[in-house]
Design an enzyme around this catalytic site. Structure first.
Site, PDB file in Angstrom:
ATOM      1  N   TRP A 133       0.832  -1.209   0.000  1.00  0.00           N
ATOM      2  CA  TRP A 133       0.000   0.000   0.000  1.00  0.00           C
ATOM      3  C   TRP A 133       0.856   1.245   0.000  1.00  0.00           C
ATOM      4  O   TRP A 133       0.525   2.240  -0.652  1.00  0.00           O
ATOM      5  CB  TRP A 133      -0.994  -0.013   1.162  1.00  0.00           C
ATOM      6  CG  TRP A 133      -2.101  -1.001   0.913  1.00  0.00           C
ATOM      7  CD1 TRP A 133      -2.341  -2.152   1.591  1.00  0.00           C
ATOM      8  CD2 TRP A 133      -3.089  -0.937  -0.128  1.00  0.00           C
ATOM      9  NE1 TRP A 133      -3.425  -2.810   1.052  1.00  0.00           N
ATOM     10  CE2 TRP A 133      -3.907  -2.093   0.001  1.00  0.00           C
ATOM     11  CE3 TRP A 133      -3.368  -0.040  -1.145  1.00  0.00           C
ATOM     12  CZ2 TRP A 133      -4.973  -2.359  -0.863  1.00  0.00           C
ATOM     13  CZ3 TRP A 133      -4.443  -0.302  -2.008  1.00  0.00           C
ATOM     14  CH2 TRP A 133      -5.232  -1.446  -1.860  1.00  0.00           C
ATOM     15  N   ASP A 185      -1.721   6.829   6.182  1.00  0.00           N
ATOM     16  CA  ASP A 185      -2.815   6.005   5.686  1.00  0.00           C
ATOM     17  C   ASP A 185      -3.117   4.995   6.791  1.00  0.00           C
ATOM     18  O   ASP A 185      -2.321   4.103   7.059  1.00  0.00           O
ATOM     19  CB  ASP A 185      -2.390   5.292   4.397  1.00  0.00           C
ATOM     20  CG  ASP A 185      -3.422   4.267   3.906  1.00  0.00           C
ATOM     21  OD1 ASP A 185      -4.521   4.190   4.506  1.00  0.00           O
ATOM     22  OD2 ASP A 185      -3.124   3.553   2.934  1.00  0.00           O
ATOM     23  N   LYS A 239     -12.990  -0.864   6.375  1.00  0.00           N
ATOM     24  CA  LYS A 239     -12.215  -1.838   7.139  1.00  0.00           C
ATOM     25  C   LYS A 239     -12.700  -1.910   8.593  1.00  0.00           C
ATOM     26  O   LYS A 239     -13.019  -2.962   9.092  1.00  0.00           O
ATOM     27  CB  LYS A 239     -10.720  -1.508   7.107  1.00  0.00           C
ATOM     28  CG  LYS A 239     -10.128  -1.303   5.712  1.00  0.00           C
ATOM     29  CD  LYS A 239     -10.032  -2.586   4.913  1.00  0.00           C
ATOM     30  CE  LYS A 239      -9.630  -2.367   3.471  1.00  0.00           C
ATOM     31  NZ  LYS A 239      -8.276  -1.886   3.250  1.00  0.00           N
TER      32      LYS A 239
END
Ligand SMILES: *Cc1c(COP(=O)(O)O)cnc(C)c1O
Length: 357
Positions: A101, A169, A193
């Site tokens: 990511w 993030d 999430k």
């Protein structure tokens, strides 16, 4: 048979949360407009968003110095948007390349200014050690990915960045444990999430970082304009905000983030302990860098992957397949995954080991 899902996202939702979502959608059997049908400029929607913000502020003890924005796009869009909002044409930003990511964030941000990778992971199973990071004071921000969801790695300690604002993030782990938000210049996270469904991206930004957006930034993604307009420059994802509000209410009712952290720690500890004691399952992640959110393991023979998934599914344990880039098994233990799901997985793993180990 009780069925449990360990999917990577969207997450499962607690049954109580699904009930309150439905109550908002069908308030009195159909008579009055539901949360799905409210005009976004009206008072009724404003109340829902304000309640979500106040719950989020209370759970995370967000200081007055920080604004909360309810935006669209997902973390993947904000990889570029963070740079568009914070990085001027002559500025440089530091990024930590910790995994999949982080590398996507770097690739997107690089279109908008100078990106320096100031810490790099040396292997898939490790995070870059913080002692090796080179954070020079001229960086306008330092970007980290606190939880690498694909590889199952998580920073257990926030970096010291001095005067350089820390940008993170936190799609994988926001709201999974208490957090010192004051340490951050900006936090962003997709909601699906730990905070509900897809379509909503939470941005928490320190006010002194506003006012720097690249003029090419589309207005709905300009953090400064959205901050001034209470996240209503255009239509916000009203249904996803309603669902996040229900989820936040549930988190408060569970005892807040320290209670969630205790429970999440217990879930991860028990699963890692099962892997450790087996000698059959193997964790590919260094002990210090293991994520509490995404627990991965491998078999001595990768041919067993398919057998494991098939038998697990037959036992009601769904979505255990690892990220395609890394393979193996991955159990995602987001907030709403109950401890009973981990119990059931451990019973199944013990049985599978007796059969195949
Ligand atoms: C899931 C995830 C993303 C991507 O989120 P999208 O909403 O699909 O854009 C980004 N970063 C991390 C750490 C994630 O876990």
């Amino acid at each position: 048979m009780t069925v449990y899902s360990f999917g990577s996202g969207p997450t499962v939702l607690p049954p109580e949360v699904k009930e309150s979502i439905c109550a908002g959608i069908n308030p009195d059997g159909g008579g009055t407009p539901s949360v799905l049908e409210m005009t976004f400029t009206g008072a009724a929607y404003a109340d829902i968003q304000a309640e979500a913000e106040s719950r989020l502020r209370s759970l995370l003890s967000i200081p007055e110095t920080h604004r909360v924005l309810f935006l669209q796009g997902g973390a993947s869009a904000h990889f570029a948007l963070v740079a568009m909002n914070l990085l001027g044409p002559r500025d440089a930003a530091g990024y930590i390349d910790s995994g999949l990511w982080a590398r996507r964030a770097i690739a997107e941000a690089a279109h908008w200014g100078e990106i320096r990778v100031v810490g790099r992971t040396c292997s898939q199973g490790r995070l870059p050690p913080q002692e090796s990071w080179r954070i020079s004071p001229d960086l306008v921000y330092l970007h980290v990915t606190t939880n690498e969801t694909a590889e199952g790695k998580q920073f257990r300690r926030l970096p010291e960045t001095g005067a350089v604002p820390l940008v993170a993030d936190m799609s994988g782990d926001l709201l999974s444990e208490p957090l010192d938000v004051g340490r951050f210049g900006l936090i962003y996270a997709s909601a699906q999430k730990n905070l509900g469904v897809a379509g909503l991206t939470i941005v928490i930004v320190r006010t002194d970082l506003l006012g720097r957006a690249n003029p090419l930034t589309p207005a709905p993604f300009d953090y400064t304009k959205q901050s001034a307009a209470n996240s209503r420059v255009n239509t916000p994802p009203t249904a996803a905000v309603h669902i996040a509000n229900c989820m936040l209410g549930w988190l408060l009712a569970q005892g807040g983030l320290s209670a969630m952290a205790t429970r999440n720690q217990r879930k991860a500890d028990r699963l890692y302990a099962t892997i450790e004691r087996s000698g059959f399952y193997r964790s590919p992640v260094a002990a210090d860098d293991r994520s509490r959110v995404n627990v991965r393991f491998h078999f001595p023979d990768p041919l067993l992957d398919a057998v494991f998934f098939e038998q697990a599914e037959a036992a009601g344990l769904l979505h255990l397949k690892g990220h395609p880039n890394v393979g193996g098994v991955r159990a995602n233990l987001y907030n709403a995954v109950p401890e009973a799901a981990v119990d059931a997985l451990i019973v199944f793993m013990d049985r599978f080991e007796r059969q195949w180990g």
